[in-house]
Design a protein around this motif. Structure first.
Motif, PDB file in Angstrom:
ATOM      1  N   UNK A 136       0.853  -1.250   0.210  1.00  0.00           N
ATOM      2  CA  UNK A 136      -0.054   0.070  -0.017  1.00  0.00           C
ATOM      3  C   UNK A 136       0.839   1.198   0.039  1.00  0.00           C
ATOM      4  N   UNK A 137       1.956   1.295   0.635  1.00  0.00           N
ATOM      5  CA  UNK A 137       2.648   2.452   0.928  1.00  0.00           C
ATOM      6  C   UNK A 137       3.475   2.662  -0.623  1.00  0.00           C
ATOM      7  N   UNK A 138       3.843   1.470  -0.907  1.00  0.00           N
ATOM      8  CA  UNK A 138       4.568   1.750  -2.479  1.00  0.00           C
ATOM      9  C   UNK A 138       3.547   2.197  -3.542  1.00  0.00           C
ATOM     10  N   UNK A 139       2.524   1.618  -3.441  1.00  0.00           N
ATOM     11  CA  UNK A 139       1.261   2.369  -4.646  1.00  0.00           C
ATOM     12  C   UNK A 139       0.998   3.635  -4.310  1.00  0.00           C
ATOM     13  N   UNK A 140       1.040   4.107  -2.932  1.00  0.00           N
ATOM     14  CA  UNK A 140       0.559   5.515  -2.695  1.00  0.00           C
ATOM     15  C   UNK A 140       1.707   6.460  -2.879  1.00  0.00           C
ATOM     16  N   UNK A 141       2.956   6.173  -2.955  1.00  0.00           N
ATOM     17  CA  UNK A 141       4.077   6.940  -3.266  1.00  0.00           C
ATOM     18  C   UNK A 141       4.130   7.024  -4.544  1.00  0.00           C
TER      19      UNK A 141
ATOM     20  N   UNK B 147       7.955  11.014  -2.522  1.00  0.00           N
ATOM     21  CA  UNK B 147       9.223  10.549  -2.187  1.00  0.00           C
ATOM     22  C   UNK B 147       9.427   9.958  -0.881  1.00  0.00           C
ATOM     23  N   UNK B 148       9.100  11.005  -0.011  1.00  0.00           N
ATOM     24  CA  UNK B 148       9.236  10.679   1.449  1.00  0.00           C
ATOM     25  C   UNK B 148       8.600   9.619   1.859  1.00  0.00           C
ATOM     26  N   UNK B 149       7.509   8.916   1.385  1.00  0.00           N
ATOM     27  CA  UNK B 149       6.901   7.882   1.683  1.00  0.00           C
ATOM     28  C   UNK B 149       7.735   6.652   1.204  1.00  0.00           C
ATOM     29  N   UNK B 150       8.247   6.656  -0.010  1.00  0.00           N
ATOM     30  CA  UNK B 150       8.887   5.728  -0.622  1.00  0.00           C
ATOM     31  C   UNK B 150      10.354   5.174   0.065  1.00  0.00           C
ATOM     32  N   UNK B 151      11.235   6.359   0.529  1.00  0.00           N
ATOM     33  CA  UNK B 151      12.544   6.120   0.754  1.00  0.00           C
ATOM     34  C   UNK B 151      12.478   5.058   1.947  1.00  0.00           C
ATOM     35  N   UNK B 152      11.745   5.339   3.090  1.00  0.00           N
ATOM     36  CA  UNK B 152      11.929   4.384   4.278  1.00  0.00           C
ATOM     37  C   UNK B 152      11.464   3.078   3.873  1.00  0.00           C
ATOM     38  N   UNK B 153      10.553   2.859   2.919  1.00  0.00           N
ATOM     39  CA  UNK B 153      10.070   1.578   2.457  1.00  0.00           C
ATOM     40  C   UNK B 153      11.240   0.900   1.881  1.00  0.00           C
ATOM     41  N   UNK B 154      12.154   1.687   0.994  1.00  0.00           N
ATOM     42  CA  UNK B 154      13.149   0.927   0.451  1.00  0.00           C
ATOM     43  C   UNK B 154      14.106   0.247   1.472  1.00  0.00           C
ATOM     44  N   UNK B 155      14.673   1.264   2.714  1.00  0.00           N
ATOM     45  CA  UNK B 155      15.442   0.705   3.553  1.00  0.00           C
ATOM     46  C   UNK B 155      14.853  -0.368   4.562  1.00  0.00           C
TER      47      UNK B 155
END
Length: 492
Positions: A81-86, A117-125
């Motif tokens: 969900x976070x990826x899709x939203x980002x 971008x702000x939502x996606x970067x923490x998801x990556x790590x």
């Protein structure tokens, strides 16, 4: 079946990483793409430098406000969900900016991009820390390092090519097909990797966080507006309110059982050291990505295309080094990488203080490449080493802290650099009244850039000293005992 094989079967590691890293690359590329375009936009819309910089600083401001609550988002919503939203937000912002008829709509589009971008970067790590075994995290984080440093470095090159051949709106339109591809890959392959606990949301913490980071970044960003400078009532009020809110935010987080940002991560010494290197590194990256295009166009009188192309070699050097350094970290640890890295970085920044209107372009390329080598040797090894020391339940908070301070350093660094550069220009103009009017702009800009690089170079000396205290972390996979102190760690 070993741990690595089980992870591959369960999570489809390769396509997941492709989706996340492509999204992160696009987001960070956009963060610096506008730097080369600023002179064009200033001329087209009759903007001052301090107003135009909001296209970049506003982007960072939104990220700085959202990042502190990213740990909360990771515990409330699935990775998918976070990826899709980002990606959806980034796509919306890109379309708005691409259609922008004026500064207002362009700025709104950039702010929406920043939210994605702000939502996606923490998801990556957080995803990498979850699906990659500790013994192989260096290689994976090396790929993240490639994205985090190559993307900002390539931004000016890409935008320079577009501005020279096309209209500036195309800086946004070229991103659309890549965003569509990334969205499809992620939708097909990303599953949830986080534990959804849905902790209680503390509204007061959210308010304090927004006021703190927003106030500090905004206050620093308006230093260059008007004649008041650092003494402007607006600047003083924003900084005082922001710092007071930050102090209250810190005290509240330390007193809560379930804080939205668990600052107890700083009890782990290598995490603290890694965070310091992130702050220094990204201040350096954004200072350079802002100063060099302006200097090359304003003082050396190069075209936007040429200025952008001169930024490319350093990006290519980083693209080659990051994966190699990531694998080296898995074998030798951080110490033998970070110490020479910080020395090279500091030396490069001091060399930059010598630039003037007579500096040959090959020297600028050489200095920029040296800076990139130092950053590649420092950032990802220090960051991976710091996150490795945290227990698993602190991973979302650790990534939130690092990403927040990374963006805050970028915003604060850009604001300080612009302020010092502008002050240097004014001083030069007031003390060189006999300079020919045709040369005044180029010479005064070179003087301002010189002063700004001195500030950046001094800051890197802190990192050189800190590098000698780095040790290899003892990896904690599960809930945590008390943090290991330096005397209990194994030196690399």
């Amino acid at each position: 079946m070993n741990e690595a094989s089980q992870i591959k079967v369960k999570y489809k590691v390769i396509p997941v990483l492709v989706a996340l890293l492509l999204g992160g690359f696009i987001g960070l590329l956009s963060e610096t793409m506008m730097n080369v375009a600023l002179p064009v936009l200033m001329a087209e819309w009759n903007l001052s430098a301090s107003t135009a910089q909001w296209i970049t600083t506003g982007y960072i401001l939104v990220i700085s406000i959202i990042m502190p609550v990213s740990a909360l988002l990771l515990q409330w919503f699935t990775t998918r969900k976070l990826f899709v939203t980002a990606i959806s937000l980034f796509m919306l912002g890109t379309l708005a900016a691409g259609l922008a008829p004026g500064f207002g709509m362009l700025l709104i589009g950039r702010l929406v991009q920043a939210a994605g971008t702000a939502i996606l970067m923490p998801v990556i790590f957080n995803t990498i820390l979850t699906i990659i075994p500790p013994a192989k995290r260096g290689a994976a984080m090396g790929m993240v390092g490639l994205v985090m440093m190559v993307a900002p470095a390539l931004g000016p090159t890409v935008s320079g090519l577009i501005i020279d051949k096309l209209d500036w709106h195309w800086m946004f339109w070229v991103l659309v097909p890549f965003l569509v591809i990334d969205f499809i890959i992620g939708l097909l392959n990303i599953e949830n990797v986080a534990t959804i606990t849905k902790p209680k949301i503390d509204i007061l913490s959210l308010v304090l966080s927004t006021i703190a980071f927003g106030g500090i970044v905004y206050g620093l960003s308006v230093v260059g507006e008007g004649d008041g400078g650092w003494g402007s009532p607006k600047v003083i009020a924003c900084l005082v309110i922001g710092l007071a809110a930050l102090l209250l935010f810190i005290l509240r987080q330390l007193s809560m059982k379930q804080p939205i940002m668990n600052l107890r991560a700083f009890k782990y010494p290598m995490f603290t050291a890694g965070t310091l290197f992130i702050v220094i590194g990204f201040l350096t990256i954004f200072a350079t990505s802002y100063l060099l295009p302006i200097f090359m166009q304003g003082s050396l009188r190069l075209s936007a295309l040429y200025a952008g192309l001169l930024m490319l070699p350093a990006g290519l050097v980083n693209a080659i080094l990051s994966p190699i350094i990531g694998r080296s970290f898995d074998k030798v640890g951080p110490r033998v990488l970070v110490i020479p890295g910080m020395i090279i970085l500091s030396a490069a920044m001091w060399m930059f203080t010598s630039v003037d209107v007579n500096t040959p372009v090959y020297m600028i390329i050489l200095m920029h490449c040296c800076m990139t080598v130092g950053l590649a040797l420092t950032l990802m090894p220090a960051q991976t080493n710091g996150l490795n020391q945290l227990p698993r339940e602190l991973h979302p908070h650790g990534t939130a802290i690092m990403n927040t301070l990374q963006q805050l350093a970028s915003a604060v660094g850009t604001a300080l650099i612009v302020s010092v550069m502008t002050a240097g220009q004014s001083t030069y103009i007031s003390t060189h009244l006999d300079t020919a009017a045709a040369d005044m702009g180029a010479l005064s800009l070179a003087a301002g850039v010189h002063n700004a690089f001195i500030l950046a170079a001094v800051i890197t000396l802190i990192g050189v000293i800190a590098g000698f205290f780095v040790r290899r972390s003892i990896v904690h996979s599960h809930a945590a005992p008390q943090p290991d102190m330096p005397r209990r760690q194994t030196a690399s």
